[in-house]
Design a protein around this motif. Sequence first.
Motif, short mmCIF file in Angstrom:
data_model
loop_
_atom_site.label_atom_id
_atom_site.label_comp_id
_atom_site.label_asym_id
_atom_site.label_seq_id
_atom_site.Cartn_x
_atom_site.Cartn_y
_atom_site.Cartn_z
N LEU A 1 14.29 -12.12 -14.68
CA LEU A 1 14.14 -13.26 -13.78
C LEU A 1 14.41 -12.89 -12.33
O LEU A 1 13.80 -13.45 -11.41
CB LEU A 1 15.10 -14.38 -14.21
N LEU A 2 15.33 -11.96 -12.11
CA LEU A 2 15.70 -11.58 -10.75
C LEU A 2 14.69 -10.64 -10.10
O LEU A 2 14.47 -10.70 -8.89
CB LEU A 2 17.08 -10.90 -10.75
N LEU A 3 14.09 -9.77 -10.88
CA LEU A 3 13.22 -8.74 -10.30
C LEU A 3 12.04 -9.30 -9.51
O LEU A 3 11.75 -8.79 -8.41
CB LEU A 3 12.74 -7.79 -11.39
N PRO A 4 11.32 -10.32 -10.01
CA PRO A 4 10.21 -10.84 -9.19
C PRO A 4 10.67 -11.40 -7.85
O PRO A 4 9.99 -11.23 -6.83
CB PRO A 4 9.60 -11.94 -10.07
N VAL A 5 11.84 -12.05 -7.85
CA VAL A 5 12.37 -12.60 -6.60
C VAL A 5 12.71 -11.46 -5.64
O VAL A 5 12.32 -11.48 -4.46
CB VAL A 5 13.63 -13.45 -6.87
N ALA A 6 13.43 -10.46 -6.16
CA ALA A 6 13.82 -9.33 -5.31
C ALA A 6 12.60 -8.57 -4.83
O ALA A 6 12.54 -8.16 -3.66
CB ALA A 6 14.75 -8.41 -6.10
N ALA A 7 11.61 -8.38 -5.70
CA ALA A 7 10.41 -7.63 -5.32
C ALA A 7 9.66 -8.33 -4.20
O ALA A 7 9.13 -7.67 -3.28
CB ALA A 7 9.50 -7.45 -6.53
N ALA A 8 9.60 -9.66 -4.24
CA ALA A 8 8.92 -10.42 -3.17
C ALA A 8 9.62 -10.20 -1.84
O ALA A 8 8.96 -9.95 -0.81
CB ALA A 8 8.89 -11.90 -3.52
N TRP A 9 10.95 -10.27 -1.83
CA TRP A 9 11.69 -10.08 -0.58
C TRP A 9 11.64 -8.64 -0.09
O TRP A 9 11.52 -8.39 1.11
CB TRP A 9 13.14 -10.52 -0.75
N TRP A 10 11.74 -7.68 -1.00
CA TRP A 10 11.68 -6.28 -0.58
C TRP A 10 10.33 -5.94 0.01
O TRP A 10 10.24 -5.24 1.02
CB TRP A 10 11.98 -5.36 -1.78
N PRO B 1 15.82 -11.20 9.05
CA PRO B 1 16.21 -12.08 7.95
C PRO B 1 15.55 -11.71 6.62
O PRO B 1 16.17 -11.84 5.56
CB PRO B 1 15.74 -13.46 8.44
N LEU B 2 14.31 -11.24 6.69
CA LEU B 2 13.63 -10.83 5.46
C LEU B 2 14.32 -9.63 4.82
O LEU B 2 14.56 -9.59 3.60
CB LEU B 2 12.17 -10.48 5.76
N GLN B 3 14.66 -8.65 5.64
CA GLN B 3 15.28 -7.43 5.12
C GLN B 3 16.71 -7.68 4.65
O GLN B 3 17.15 -7.11 3.65
CB GLN B 3 15.22 -6.34 6.18
N VAL B 4 17.43 -8.55 5.35
CA VAL B 4 18.80 -8.87 4.93
C VAL B 4 18.79 -9.66 3.62
O VAL B 4 19.65 -9.45 2.75
CB VAL B 4 19.53 -9.67 6.03
N THR B 5 17.81 -10.54 3.44
CA THR B 5 17.69 -11.26 2.18
C THR B 5 17.45 -10.29 1.02
O THR B 5 18.07 -10.41 -0.04
CB THR B 5 16.55 -12.29 2.24
N GLY B 6 16.54 -9.33 1.24
CA GLY B 6 16.31 -8.33 0.20
C GLY B 6 17.53 -7.49 -0.08
O GLY B 6 17.85 -7.18 -1.24
N LEU B 7 18.26 -7.14 0.98
CA LEU B 7 19.48 -6.35 0.82
C LEU B 7 20.55 -7.14 0.06
O LEU B 7 21.28 -6.58 -0.76
CB LEU B 7 20.01 -5.94 2.20
N ALA B 8 20.63 -8.45 0.31
CA ALA B 8 21.62 -9.29 -0.35
C ALA B 8 21.35 -9.45 -1.84
O ALA B 8 22.26 -9.81 -2.60
CB ALA B 8 21.66 -10.66 0.31
N LEU B 9 20.13 -9.17 -2.25
CA LEU B 9 19.79 -9.27 -3.67
C LEU B 9 20.11 -8.00 -4.45
O LEU B 9 20.11 -8.02 -5.68
CB LEU B 9 18.30 -9.62 -3.84
N LEU B 10 20.36 -6.92 -3.73
CA LEU B 10 20.64 -5.65 -4.42
C LEU B 10 21.84 -5.72 -5.36
O LEU B 10 21.76 -5.25 -6.51
CB LEU B 10 20.85 -4.54 -3.39
N PRO B 11 23.00 -6.29 -4.95
CA PRO B 11 24.14 -6.35 -5.88
C PRO B 11 23.82 -7.09 -7.17
O PRO B 11 24.22 -6.66 -8.26
CB PRO B 11 25.22 -7.08 -5.07
N ALA B 12 23.07 -8.20 -7.06
CA ALA B 12 22.72 -8.97 -8.25
C ALA B 12 21.83 -8.17 -9.18
O ALA B 12 22.00 -8.19 -10.41
CB ALA B 12 22.05 -10.28 -7.85
N VAL B 13 20.87 -7.43 -8.61
CA VAL B 13 19.97 -6.62 -9.43
C VAL B 13 20.73 -5.48 -10.09
O VAL B 13 20.52 -5.17 -11.27
CB VAL B 13 18.80 -6.08 -8.58
#
Length: 202
Positions: free
Chosen positions: A9-18, A129-141
Amino acid sequence: MNMQSHLALLLPVAAAWWTAGYLADGLPRLNHARELRQRTGWLLALTLTGLGLTVALPIAGLGTVGPSPVDDAADGLVFAAVPALLVAGSTVRRLRRLWAGAGALSVTARTPAPHGLRAAAAHPLVGLPLQVTGLALLPAVIMASGAGRFLGSSATGPVITVAVLAVAAIAVRHALRHSHFAERAMPERVSSPRPAASALHV
């Protein structure tokens, strides 16, 4: 199995932001207005997709009874909430302006993108903001993948320090690049001729 569902569930969200962060980083390097408009359109669509997925997971979690992979995935979006709000409030508006501005100038495929337009593409509130959002998802992934158990609780402090330094470095890079294009967009100063009297004065 629960962990795998959480990660799925997390990967599609993270992939979109990355992917959005990657595309935003390359916008100022585009030399032609039509190419800039096309890339900005893709980025805008991808950004709206990322925002939609980020909102959809918590809403889906409200409809579940008891702990579920959806709830776990929604909890992983906590750190990304603030930069995602900044994306929704500022980045999307700037991307729309950039898309419209590039469209007005893309008369032919070879029409150059002016430095002012590239300065707008390099603005920190576009890519940061786009890159920080992607970076913030790294711990969860990382946690969802199971790799977090190898780090241990003692790694929390160093990880936070590295994340803060990374955000600061990204911010400085965007600011410097924006300043570079903004300076090139300014009209050249025309030096006024010296008064005739000064020329006669010896």
